[in-house]
Design an enzyme around this catalytic site. Structure first.
Site, PDB file in Angstrom:
ATOM      1  CG  PHE A   1      -1.689   0.869   1.380  1.00 47.27           C
ATOM      2  CD1 PHE A   1      -2.939   0.797   0.518  1.00 47.27           C
ATOM      3  CD2 PHE A   1      -1.756   2.099   2.335  1.00 47.27           C
ATOM      4  CE1 PHE A   1      -4.431   1.499   0.261  1.00 47.27           C
ATOM      5  CE2 PHE A   1      -2.944   2.735   1.092  1.00 47.27           C
ATOM      6  CZ  PHE A   1      -4.155   2.914   0.558  1.00 47.27           C
TER       7      PHE A   1
ATOM      8  CG  ASP B   1      -0.991  -1.457   7.182  1.00 46.20           C
ATOM      9  OD1 ASP B   1      -2.050  -1.104   7.350  1.00 46.20           O
ATOM     10  OD2 ASP B   1      -0.641  -0.450   6.201  1.00 46.20           O
TER      11      ASP B   1
ATOM     12  CE1 TYR C   1      -9.586   3.826   5.338  1.00 47.03           C
ATOM     13  CE2 TYR C   1      -9.197   5.366   7.730  1.00 47.03           C
ATOM     14  CZ  TYR C   1      -8.770   4.621   5.809  1.00 47.03           C
ATOM     15  OH  TYR C   1      -7.706   4.919   5.397  1.00 47.03           O
ATOM     16  CE  LYS C   2      -8.727  -0.091   4.311  1.00 47.64           C
ATOM     17  NZ  LYS C   2      -8.169   1.485   4.796  1.00 47.64           N
TER      18      LYS C   2
ATOM     19  NE  ARG D   1     -10.805  -3.098  -3.577  1.00 49.17           N
ATOM     20  CZ  ARG D   1     -10.119  -2.324  -2.218  1.00 49.17           C
ATOM     21  NH1 ARG D   1      -8.415  -2.641  -1.340  1.00 49.17           N
ATOM     22  NH2 ARG D   1     -10.105  -0.993  -1.737  1.00 49.17           N
TER      23      ARG D   1
END
Length: 408
Positions: free
Chosen positions: A126, A195, A220-221, A367
């Site tokens: 990422f 991570d 927030y996921k 996705r």
């Protein structure tokens, strides 16, 4: 051939987590398969925020730092996240963002490996993880080294101070063997920073079981803390005494309200605090975390794998021409499936127009994410059937679907 619509109906009826969808503000006709990017809004969050604003801030004013325990929010929410990732309550604190926490912990790891400057990661990690290494490299404090997945262990030499990897890859969904790579790094004298942004709340994570040194994660996921929710940071207890992070803000001081001119770090993970905690967003995050811990990580993982396996099999039968780049084995992937297509962006926009929400990752990845607390098997079948119709009809070729928005 399998009747996937009927199978979805059967699985939804038997789903022990089905009742939790009602705890989120989701239209019944919406198939939301993007919880791996932004989690849905818990129904309890607006009332919690209103209470914080109207009562705690509006009436309690500054006294609420004590009377409403605002001052303890970073530690309290961190302790609630701990069982989701196999950590002790005193090893996690909620603070800042993933990016800022990465900077703190990369710096801390480098200071603990005197004479070593290499931070090893993989190409395609990422971007913020790689950018944070770059920033430290620009200051002469780190050296970035990248190795392909099958070459990571060979790249762990005597110069490596830290191995920095994302547990679940954001594009492919492929999941690293945390225990194996942590051991390999330790055998080479390096520390490890994981991570967990695409892991926490959806896949099994056992930081202490794997012997991990450090970790960061996103709020927030799958934790449903809201857009831009604070992140969290983990430091294994064995490193608490040696921890030294560079952002010596006042909330990371051992006694912040003594207002000393000289910085003295707080013990353990409390040192990772920096500025004043954002009380509104932390309060929203606590609601999401409470929901996830109430369901329990074992139940979440079990349904996550059922959802992704159902979708993978249905896609293979209905759209064999659309290659899935995620691993076939559910234990080797996160709570998502990724498909490659030259016009993945247009396909994603056409799905959104039909109220099936997935997302796109450049240059060619569609996705579908499976937040197990609220995604239904019917949502998954709908994504497959709508996508098949979009491809067969050529609907994705409409000009408006090719117009790129600022956020993809």
């Amino acid at each position: 051939m399998t009747d996937w619509k009927a199978e979805a109906e059967r699985l939804d009826k038997a789903d022990p987590l089905a009742r939790y969808r009602g705890d989120f503000l989701l239209d019944d006709d919406l198939a939301y398969l993007d919880g791996n990017s932004l989690g849905a809004l818990p129904r309890a969050t607006p009332a919690r925020i209103e209470g914080v604003v109207q009562e705690e801030w509006g009436k309690g004013l500054i006294s609420s730092w004590n009377t409403a325990n605002w001052i303890d929010l970073p530690q309290r929410v961190g302790a609630k996240i701990a069982p989701l990732v196999g950590a002790h309550e005193n090893e996690i604190v909620v603070a800042d963002s993933v990016s800022v926490n990465l900077f703190k912990l990369i710096s801390a790891a480098l200071s603990m490996r005197d004479g070593r400057k290499v931070v090893l990661s993989e190409p395609g990690n990422f971007p913020t993880d790689l950018y944070m290494i770059d920033g430290l490299e620009g200051q002469g404090l780190a050296q970035r080294r990248l190795a392909e997945r099958d070459g990571i262990e060979a790249a762990l030499d005597n110069d490596v101070a830290l191995l920095l990897l994302t547990h679940v890859h954001y594009k492919s969904g492929e999941m690293f063997d945390m225990a194996r790579l942590t051991k390999a790094a330790h055998d080479a004298g390096a520390l490890v920073l994981w991570d967990l942004s695409h892991s926490v709340g959806a896949v099994p994570v056992d930081l202490n079981g794997a012997g991990a040194d450090f970790a960061v994660g996103c709020g927030y996921k799958y934790l449903n803390g809201g857009p831009g929710a604070p992140g969290f940071a983990f430091v294994a207890q064995r490193h608490h005494d040696g921890l030294q992070q560079p952002l010596s803000g006042w909330m990371g001081h051992a006694k912040p309200f003594e207002f000393s001119d000289d910085y003295r770090p707080a013990p353990g993970v409390d040192q990772l605090l920096c500025g004043t905690p954002p009380i509104l967003s932390m309060s929203a995050l606590e609601v999401g975390v409470d929901l996830m811990t109430g369901i329990g990580i074992d139940a979440l993982v079990k349904k996550s794998r059922q959802l992704s396996e159902f979708t993978r099999a249905a896609m293979a039968q209905a759209l064999p021409e659309l290659p899935c780049i995620s691993p076939d084995e559910p234990e080797r992937r996160g709570s998502q499936l990724s498909f490659r297509h030259d016009h993945a962006y247009e396909l994603c926009q056409a799905l959104i127009a039909r109220k099936v929400i997935g997302d796109f990752r450049a240059p060619d990845i569609l996705r579908l994410g499976f937040a197990p607390a609220y995604v239904r098997f019917a949502d998954c079948w709908r994504a497959v059937s709508e996508l098949r119709d979009i491809l067969e009809s050529g609907e994705w070729q409409k000009a408006e679907y090719a117009e790129r928005a600022p956020v993809t």
